[in-house]
Design a protein around this motif. Structure first.
Motif, short mmCIF file in Angstrom:
data_model
loop_
_atom_site.label_atom_id
_atom_site.label_comp_id
_atom_site.label_asym_id
_atom_site.label_seq_id
_atom_site.Cartn_x
_atom_site.Cartn_y
_atom_site.Cartn_z
N GLU A 94 0.59 -1.23 -0.15
CA GLU A 94 -0.10 -0.13 0.13
C GLU A 94 0.87 1.54 0.17
O GLU A 94 0.43 2.30 0.03
CB GLU A 94 -1.27 0.26 1.29
N SER A 95 2.02 1.38 0.95
CA SER A 95 3.04 2.30 0.67
C SER A 95 3.45 2.75 -0.83
O SER A 95 3.67 3.88 -0.84
CB SER A 95 4.10 2.08 2.12
N ILE A 96 3.99 1.67 -1.10
CA ILE A 96 3.81 1.31 -2.55
C ILE A 96 3.75 2.74 -3.68
O ILE A 96 3.86 3.13 -4.59
CB ILE A 96 4.85 0.31 -3.19
N PHE A 97 2.07 1.66 -3.70
CA PHE A 97 1.03 2.20 -4.36
C PHE A 97 0.87 3.72 -4.08
O PHE A 97 0.43 4.79 -4.90
CB PHE A 97 -0.33 1.75 -4.25
N LEU A 98 0.47 4.18 -2.77
CA LEU A 98 0.68 5.51 -2.47
C LEU A 98 1.74 6.58 -2.38
O LEU A 98 1.48 7.41 -3.00
CB LEU A 98 0.67 5.43 -0.74
N ASN A 99 3.13 6.56 -2.57
CA ASN A 99 4.41 6.93 -2.67
C ASN A 99 4.20 7.15 -4.79
O ASN A 99 4.21 8.19 -5.18
CB ASN A 99 5.68 6.38 -2.60
N LEU A 100 4.19 6.11 -5.68
CA LEU A 100 4.19 6.24 -6.69
C LEU A 100 2.76 7.02 -7.41
O LEU A 100 3.06 7.74 -8.08
CB LEU A 100 3.89 4.80 -7.37
N ILE A 101 1.53 7.03 -6.46
CA ILE A 101 0.15 8.04 -6.89
C ILE A 101 0.45 9.23 -6.55
O ILE A 101 0.54 10.31 -7.93
CB ILE A 101 -0.76 6.91 -6.87
N THR A 102 1.12 9.63 -5.52
CA THR A 102 1.48 10.71 -5.15
C THR A 102 1.91 12.16 -5.77
O THR A 102 1.77 12.69 -6.28
CB THR A 102 1.57 11.18 -4.10
N ASN A 103 3.66 10.72 -6.93
CA ASN A 103 4.64 11.43 -6.82
C ASN A 103 4.15 11.80 -8.59
O ASN A 103 4.22 12.53 -9.11
CB ASN A 103 5.91 10.37 -6.85
N SER A 104 3.12 11.09 -9.37
CA SER A 104 2.56 10.78 -10.68
C SER A 104 1.86 12.16 -10.09
O SER A 104 2.02 13.07 -11.58
CB SER A 104 2.13 9.69 -10.71
N ILE A 105 1.20 12.65 -8.87
CA ILE A 105 0.59 13.80 -9.48
C ILE A 105 1.27 14.91 -8.77
O ILE A 105 1.19 16.18 -9.62
CB ILE A 105 -0.96 13.67 -8.04
N LYS A 106 2.42 14.98 -8.52
CA LYS A 106 2.81 16.25 -7.90
C LYS A 106 3.73 16.74 -8.93
O LYS A 106 3.97 17.71 -9.00
CB LYS A 106 3.92 15.39 -6.68
N TYR A 107 4.22 15.08 -9.77
CA TYR A 107 4.78 15.40 -10.93
C TYR A 107 4.52 15.43 -11.85
O TYR A 107 5.11 15.30 -13.01
CB TYR A 107 6.94 15.16 -10.79
N THR A 108 3.26 15.65 -11.93
CA THR A 108 2.23 15.44 -13.99
C THR A 108 3.08 16.95 -14.66
O THR A 108 3.78 18.36 -13.89
CB THR A 108 1.39 16.36 -13.38
N VAL A 167 12.56 10.94 -0.87
CA VAL A 167 11.98 9.91 0.44
C VAL A 167 10.90 8.64 0.05
O VAL A 167 12.32 7.25 0.19
CB VAL A 167 11.54 10.82 1.77
N GLY A 168 10.12 9.05 -0.31
CA GLY A 168 9.46 7.96 -1.20
C GLY A 168 9.97 6.92 -1.84
O GLY A 168 9.32 5.52 -1.55
N LEU A 169 10.79 7.36 -2.81
CA LEU A 169 11.58 6.14 -3.67
C LEU A 169 12.64 5.69 -3.51
O LEU A 169 12.49 4.25 -3.19
CB LEU A 169 12.07 7.69 -4.92
N TYR A 170 13.05 5.99 -2.27
CA TYR A 170 13.81 5.25 -1.61
C TYR A 170 13.16 4.51 -0.41
O TYR A 170 13.69 2.86 0.08
CB TYR A 170 14.47 6.91 0.15
N LEU A 171 12.37 5.06 0.06
CA LEU A 171 10.79 3.67 0.42
C LEU A 171 10.56 2.81 -0.24
O LEU A 171 11.14 1.71 0.00
CB LEU A 171 10.26 4.60 1.12
N ILE A 172 10.48 3.08 -0.98
CA ILE A 172 9.88 2.18 -2.09
C ILE A 172 11.36 0.85 -2.87
O ILE A 172 10.62 -0.09 -2.74
CB ILE A 172 9.71 2.58 -3.64
N TYR A 173 12.16 1.65 -2.52
CA TYR A 173 13.25 0.27 -3.17
C TYR A 173 13.51 -0.24 -1.82
O TYR A 173 13.68 -1.71 -1.88
CB TYR A 173 14.47 1.06 -3.49
N ASN A 174 13.13 0.39 -0.57
CA ASN A 174 14.08 -0.75 0.55
C ASN A 174 12.66 -1.10 0.90
O ASN A 174 12.95 -3.09 1.14
CB ASN A 174 14.57 0.22 1.42
#
Length: 358
Positions: free
Chosen positions: A255-269, A324-331
């Motif tokens: 769920e954290s992976i989905f959350l970070n990827l989705i919010t990043n996509s919205i943030k960096y559109t 931090v988001g992508l760092y967490l996803i990777y780990n």
């Protein structure tokens, strides 16, 4: 096989060896040492033969060395014994010994290798691991305290929402906002509770729990928790989980992976564009792939490929960017033996390919 002539000068092996060669007596004195040994210790032959061997050994290693010497006197060979010697310049060197006793002559023939560099590397590694362990422990305590302390204000917000008399509110938009606020707060409370539980379990040495997850349900849980953000940004989704819809993974992590990827996509559109996200799954042998694609700002892969999953790495100017988001996803992924790859071009979006062993 031809035998070496007895006239061959075997003495040269003793003189030119880079290893340390010596002959010691049962009386505890050196009888002969090679030039390499003398050079390493910095003593002359006269000095090395005039004192008991104990005088050259690091004080803390003398008792241990004497115990091993007693075994040699009892005709027991010694292999890979390590101790420290003190040079004439008061430096300490580590030696690894192989010693063979010759009882009839009351002599010990020994070869030593200088392992000082190896020991220094081991010590540095030990200190690095100790510091890393301490930092991880401190970080875990900080995470535990932060998440634990956050539960109080979250519970307070939920209590305040429950105290509201929504029967007196007629505006439908306001009612919808209150409903979304309550839903988001409840989701936050659940996530905090799960996070605290995970940290507590790890404190007791337990592994991260794995379970068979419905990918659609995990994604929907995340979408509901940020539904207002999705609606306000006009984000569209194209979902295809027909190939595979279950995966053995940690629920909080997924769920954290989905959350970070989705919010990043919205943030960096891209400016003047609505976020468009595609998520698909594939079965590759025994592995499962989750492929997440957006149409945002993307990455300069020639420049940033090795930094994408680094801590505090930022690639676009955004006030809310923390790196931090992508760092967490990777780990999250690599800690459970998975892999993640990125394909991207500037202003052409990014594709994250997550491979999870099943």
């Amino acid at each position: 096989m031809q035998e070496v002539s007895k006239d061959y000068d075997l003495e040269m092996f003793f003189e030119i060896s880079e290893d340390f060669l010596c002959i010691a007596g049962y009386d505890g004195y050196f009888k002969r040492v090679n030039p390499a040994f003398l050079k390493a210790l910095g003593y002359s032959k006269k000095e090395i033969f005039s004192k008991p061997i104990d005088k050259f050994i690091f004080p803390e290693d003398r008792t241990r060395t004497n115990t091993q010497r007693e075994g040699l006197i009892k005709n027991t060979s010694l292999f890979h014994f390590e101790n420290r010697y003190v040079t004439k310049n008061k430096n300490i060197i580590w030696l690894s010994w192989t010693s063979i006793p010759l009882a009839k002559d009351k002599l010990v023939y020994a070869i030593a290798k200088d392992i000082t560099f190896k020991k220094q590397m081991e010590e540095e590694r030990y200190h690095l691991l100790s510091n890393l362990h301490k930092r991880n422990k401190d970080l875990k305590q900080l995470s535990y305290r932060t998440s634990h302390d956050l539960r109080s204000p979250v519970n307070n917000i939920m209590a305040l929402i429950d105290l509201m008399d929504i029967s007196k509110i007629e505006d439908e938009d306001t009612l919808e906002l209150i409903s979304l606020l309550k839903l988001s707060t409840e989701g936050l409370k659940i996530n905090l509770n799960e996070f605290v539980d995970d940290i507590s379990q790890n404190d007791h040495g337990l592994l991260i729990s794995l379970e068979e997850l419905n990918i659609t349900k995990c994604l929907e849980t995340v979408r509901k928790s940020i539904n207002y953000l999705i609606d306000c940004s006009n984000t569209t989704f194209k979902i295809n989980f027909l190939d595979v819809n279950t995966v053995k993974f940690n629920k909080t992590y997924l769920e954290s992976i989905f959350l970070n990827l989705i919010t990043n996509s919205i943030k960096y559109t891209k400016p003047n564009h609505s976020p468009a996200i595609a998520i698909t799954t594939k079965k590759i042998g025994n592995d499962i792939q989750i492929i997440f694609t957006d149409q945002g700002l993307g990455f300069d892969m020639d420049k940033d490929k090795k930094k994408i999953f680094g801590l505090n790495e930022k690639f676009h100017h955004h006030a809310d960017s923390k790196g931090v988001g992508l760092y967490l996803i990777y780990n999250y992924i690599t800690s459970l033996r998975g892999e993640i790859e990125v394909e991207s071009k500037i202003n052409e979006g990014a594709t994250f390919i997550i491979t999870i062993p099943n």
